[in-house]
Design an enzyme around this catalytic site. Structure first.
Site, mmCIF file in Angstrom:
data_model
loop_
_atom_site.group_PDB
_atom_site.id
_atom_site.type_symbol
_atom_site.label_atom_id
_atom_site.label_comp_id
_atom_site.label_asym_id
_atom_site.label_seq_id
_atom_site.Cartn_x
_atom_site.Cartn_y
_atom_site.Cartn_z
ATOM 1 N N GLU A 82 -32.637 -0.647 -7.529
ATOM 2 C CA GLU A 82 -31.721 0.331 -8.115
ATOM 3 C C GLU A 82 -31.409 0.012 -9.569
ATOM 4 O O GLU A 82 -31.494 0.878 -10.442
ATOM 5 C CB GLU A 82 -30.421 0.377 -7.311
ATOM 6 C CG GLU A 82 -29.409 1.346 -7.911
ATOM 7 C CD GLU A 82 -28.076 1.349 -7.181
ATOM 8 O OE1 GLU A 82 -27.327 2.320 -7.348
ATOM 9 O OE2 GLU A 82 -27.794 0.384 -6.457
ATOM 10 N N ASP A 102 -31.760 -2.163 -2.683
ATOM 11 C CA ASP A 102 -30.460 -1.854 -3.273
ATOM 12 C C ASP A 102 -29.634 -3.133 -3.175
ATOM 13 O O ASP A 102 -29.257 -3.555 -2.083
ATOM 14 C CB ASP A 102 -29.774 -0.720 -2.516
ATOM 15 C CG ASP A 102 -28.509 -0.241 -3.223
ATOM 16 O OD1 ASP A 102 -28.039 -0.948 -4.134
ATOM 17 O OD2 ASP A 102 -28.007 0.836 -2.870
ATOM 18 N N ILE A 104 -26.536 -4.013 -3.962
ATOM 19 C CA ILE A 104 -25.224 -3.827 -3.340
ATOM 20 C C ILE A 104 -25.078 -2.337 -3.044
ATOM 21 O O ILE A 104 -24.770 -1.542 -3.944
ATOM 22 C CB ILE A 104 -24.062 -4.309 -4.233
ATOM 23 C CG1 ILE A 104 -24.240 -5.769 -4.631
ATOM 24 C CG2 ILE A 104 -22.726 -4.110 -3.522
ATOM 25 C CD1 ILE A 104 -23.150 -6.291 -5.557
ATOM 26 N N ASP A 105 -25.278 -1.966 -1.812
ATOM 27 C CA ASP A 105 -25.082 -0.572 -1.423
ATOM 28 C C ASP A 105 -23.646 -0.422 -0.931
ATOM 29 O O ASP A 105 -23.240 -1.093 0.022
ATOM 30 C CB ASP A 105 -26.067 -0.179 -0.318
ATOM 31 C CG ASP A 105 -26.001 1.306 -0.017
ATOM 32 O OD1 ASP A 105 -26.080 2.099 -0.973
ATOM 33 O OD2 ASP A 105 -25.863 1.671 1.163
ATOM 34 N N THR A 107 -21.101 0.095 -3.665
ATOM 35 C CA THR A 107 -20.501 -0.624 -4.790
ATOM 36 C C THR A 107 -18.997 -0.379 -4.893
ATOM 37 O O THR A 107 -18.223 -1.287 -5.190
ATOM 38 C CB THR A 107 -21.190 -0.202 -6.106
ATOM 39 O OG1 THR A 107 -22.593 -0.349 -5.967
ATOM 40 C CG2 THR A 107 -20.708 -1.045 -7.262
ATOM 41 N N ASP A 250 -31.633 3.317 -1.185
ATOM 42 C CA ASP A 250 -30.460 3.442 -0.324
ATOM 43 C C ASP A 250 -30.848 3.541 1.145
ATOM 44 O O ASP A 250 -30.063 3.164 2.019
ATOM 45 C CB ASP A 250 -29.653 4.699 -0.696
ATOM 46 C CG ASP A 250 -29.057 4.634 -2.089
ATOM 47 O OD1 ASP A 250 -28.513 3.576 -2.440
ATOM 48 O OD2 ASP A 250 -29.146 5.645 -2.811
#
Length: 781
Positions: A82, A102, A104-105, A107, A250
């Site tokens: 990402e 990703d 940190i999905d 955030t 994601d």
């Protein structure tokens, strides 16, 4: 470099490493969350797009950690992340193994200390997700999945739990018993918020208490993480999750985990409706990168696998209530009457009062009609005595004549203008907006016709007028409104589309191919009427013989200007489908268009180069569309359309060439009508071309032979040639005339559809120009 083969054993080894890496990254996520909670408001917290979609130094730091470790362990694998994507690293998807991450999905949850954030780590192989790891370090929940090897949840101090947790899976009789995941996303514009609010209201609302289209779902949940939504669906805690606007990183890992738990993943409505029982549930590259996702958990009384049949899936989950218009409960059945009326009125350049109420059809064009008319009208002018006297040359015998070079330049400059205009309209539409662009090009077309009509003796002025008029015709045929609604500029921010789309996509899908044929019918009707007007005026002894048919186009340059209101947009959709305005089908179609525009806008503006990208094989679609238009122009019919009067006059027949052209035009119209339901005729056309060529070669007299000296064989040959010329254009109208337009209107995804069709149309006009320019020169030899 050949793509390495990944075995089941290889995938297990990769899973072990990615689990280790996910836990290591999880520690950094926890460290970052703790630091943010204890930091002041002046901490180094940036923004992704706005205050809702936050990014921090830890977001970037986690991705750098993961990318570095993966590169060290698997140096030949590709990487899509990402943060690196946002920074400009955008490698195309290939068959090579590709990690899709990703860091940190969730955030926003991460920033606020809400314990639903995770690292999502997927592996794509041969363009399809094959491995997924989702780790929530706040709850210490680890979800894993490998293609064909099942998916699991690992909690602290427990053995891995096979997903779904409920064995056998729970039943789901209807949406009223469903727990549904939805998300607000980062786009908080008024249009998007209204659209999502409306969708959520209908999902949760009680129809018995006034919520139109309400489904009374058990409840809605927003966890703030697409990856964890997928994982919770796989677990069985959520029944399904539906969102537009996510990215592959994601959902990549979640797709594998959900599929291996017996769930089914699909994409847009078109992806769903186009899938068959054989490939239903297969996450293709188009679904993976399409940014529209719905995932449904395993349903009781079905096999725990990802090969659920489409019919069974519809029955058990009522998936069509969300993503398939035809069978949504509470909807009226759409009808086609107004859609067909609208397409017919567009084809002939009128306005349908039943649909438009005098104001809905925002400046739509008679472009196919104009193009056909302008092609045909010059054919008759080329043999009118006054036209020849003014723009021809004087021969040694003192008689005026039009040389092949003058014929070619007069005729072909229109097509040269259409080629330039077709490409130029894309820039004016962006700069001045759709309505301004239409007015500009309409004025240019009108000026071009006025220049032609006002010409006295200058062939330069005449050809310039043809070129200028061609600019307008080409541009207007490349400028139209978004399909389905016609009057939704404020709501949908109007996308550039092509007239075949305007005709085709206002119709229900079952009739789309048929309605697209109407664009070819526009052209042919324009041709036919120009021949009729040439026939009616050719005996006038002065310049009115050609000024009247040429100047008639001035009457065709006006356009209707509509208003831009959401209410009228709903009215159009309702009437086109023959359902009440408050019907749930109308809500869904408006919602689908809103989300489509939102998804496209989030992806940035499409470029011309994107039409030739490897993504979803777009380059193949674009090349096919251009080649079909190229081949269409090489079928030979344009010679008759452009130079039929000149050619038939030299054939030695007793019948007036103007009458023959009218017959040819009428036969073309009749031949196009069967193409509305039957696309055949290519072999007939080939046979007619061969016979006409042989007859012309072996039976016709030499050029300029006086009629009095023609033999019976010569006259019979001329009549035969004319008969097969007419049959030739009839066959063309059945098959090659409409087929390329149908292909262009059906082949491109919304994001690049305008540019893809513009390239195809420009190819048509480019070869149109070449053929009209060189045909008389070749015939003269």
């Amino acid at each position: 470099m050949t793509t390495p083969e990944l075995t089941a054993s290889d995938l297990k080894t990769i899973l072990d490493f990615t689990v280790f890496l996910a836990r290591k990254a999880g520690n950094l996520i926890l460290e970052g969350s703790a630091a943010i909670q204890s930091a002041s408001s002046e901490s180094n917290v940036g923004e992704k797009k706005n205050a809702v979609d936050l990014v921090t130094e830890y977001d970037v730091g986690v991705e750098e950690l993961v990318k570095r470790e993966l590169k060290s362990q698997y140096p030949t694998f590709n990487f899509i992340g990402e943060e690196s994507y946002s920074a400009g690293s955008r490698p195309p998807l290939t068959d090579e193994p590709t990690f899709c991450v990703d860091p940190i999905d969730g955030t926003t949850n991460f920033i606020h200390g809400f314990p639903f954030a995770c690292i999502s780590l997927g592996l794509i192989y041969k363009r399809r997700p094959v491995l997924g790891v989702i780790f929530n370090p706040f709850l210490d929940h680890l979800y894993t999945g490998i293609k064909d090897q099942g998916s699991y949840l690992i909690k602290p101090n427990t053995q891995p739990l096979r997903l779904p947790l409920s064995q056998p899976p729970k039943l789901l009789p209807s949406l009223s018993q469903a727990l549904i995941a939805v998300e607000w996303g980062s786009d908080r514009t008024l249009t998007t918020i209204n659209a999502k609010s409306g969708s959520f209201s209908r999902l949760a609302g009680n129809p018995a208490q006034g919520v139109i289209g309400g489904k009374m779902a058990h409840s809605l949940r927003s966890m703030g993480s697409a990856a964890l939504n997928f994982a919770m669906v796989a677990q069985g805690g959520l029944d399904f999750y539906w969102e537009i606007g996510c990215w592959p990183w994601d959902v990549c890992a979640g797709i594998v985990i959900a599929e291996e738990a017996g769930g089914v993943v699909s994409g847009s409505h078109s992806a769903f409706s186009q899938s068959s029982n054989e490939n239903f549930g297969v996450v293709t590259e188009e679904i993976l990168t399409g940014r529209k996702y719905i995932v449904v958990r395993a349903i009781g009384d079905t096999p725990i696998c990802y090969h659920l049949t489409q019919d069974h899936f519809r029955l058990k989950v009522n998936f069509s209530l969300v993503n398939s218009r035809a069978s949504m409960a509470g909807k009226a059945i759409p009808t086609n009457r107004y859609a067909i009326q609208l397409a017919i009125f567009i084809a002939f350049g009128g306005a349908n009062p039943a649909v438009c109420s005098g104001k809905l059809l925002t400046p739509y064009k008679r472009t196919g009609f104009l193009f056909g008319y302008d092609i045909g009208v010059i054919s008759g002018c080329l043999i009118m005595p006054d036209f020849i006297r003014r723009f021809g040359e004087v021969g040694a015998n003192g008689q005026s004549f039009l040389s092949s070079s003058r014929q070619s330049i007069i005729t072909s400059l229109l097509s040269a203008g259409t080629f330039v205009g077709a490409l130029g309209q894309a820039f004016t539409s962006d700069r001045f907006g759709r309505r301004g662009s239409i007015l500009i090009w309409s004025a240019i077309f009108t000026v071009g016709v006025a220049i032609q009509t006002g010409t006295e003796f200058s062939i330069v002025q005449l050809t310039i007028g043809r070129f200028v008029a061609g600019l307008g015709v080409g541009a207007l045929s490349g400028t139209s409104l978004h399909p389905l609604t016609v009057d939704c500029l404020d709501l949908f921010r109007g996308l550039v589309a092509i007239v075949p789309l305007y005709n085709g996509e206002t119709a229900p899908k079952a009739l789309r191919g048929t309605i697209l044929v109407l664009y070819q019918l526009q052209i042919i009707v324009g041709l036919f009427l120009s021949y009729v007007l040439d026939l009616a005026t050719h005996k006038i002894g002065n310049s009115a013989s050609w000024r009247i048919p040429v100047g008639f186009q001035l009457l065709l340059g006006r356009h209707l200007l509509g208003t831009d209101r959401r209410v009228e947009a709903r009215s159009v959709i309702a009437k086109l489908n023959g359902v009440p305005e408050q019907d749930a089908l109308v809500d869904e179609l408006v919602e689908e268009l809103e989300f489509a525009i939102q998804a496209e806008n989030e992806g940035g503006k499409a470029t011309w180069a994107e039409c030739f990208s490897t993504r979803n094989n777009l380059w193949k679609r674009t090349i096919n569309g251009m080649m079909l238009q190229f081949i269409q122009q090489l079928n030979g019919q344009n010679f008759y359309y452009y130079y039929g009067d000149t050619f038939f006059e030299s054939a030695g027949t007793e019948l007036s060439p103007y009458v023959i052209q009218v017959i040819l035009g009428g036969v073309s119209v009749v031949g196009t009508v069967p193409a509305l339901s039957l696309l055949t005729g290519a072999l007939m056309e080939a046979g007619c071309s061969i016979i006409a060529g042989l007859v012309g070669h072996y039976t016709l007299a030499p050029a300029h032979t006086p009629k009095a000296l023609l033999t019976k064989r010569n006259r019979a040959g001329g009549d035969t040639l004319i008969a097969f010329a007419v049959l030739h254009v009839f066959s063309f109208s059945i098959f090659w005339g409409p087929t390329p337009w149908v292909y262009l209107g059906e082949s491109f995804p919304l994001r690049v559809r305008p540019k893809g069709i513009a390239l195809g149309s420009a190819t048509n006009w480019f070869w149109n120009f070449l053929l009209s320019f060189f045909a008389p020169r070749i015939a003269a030899r």
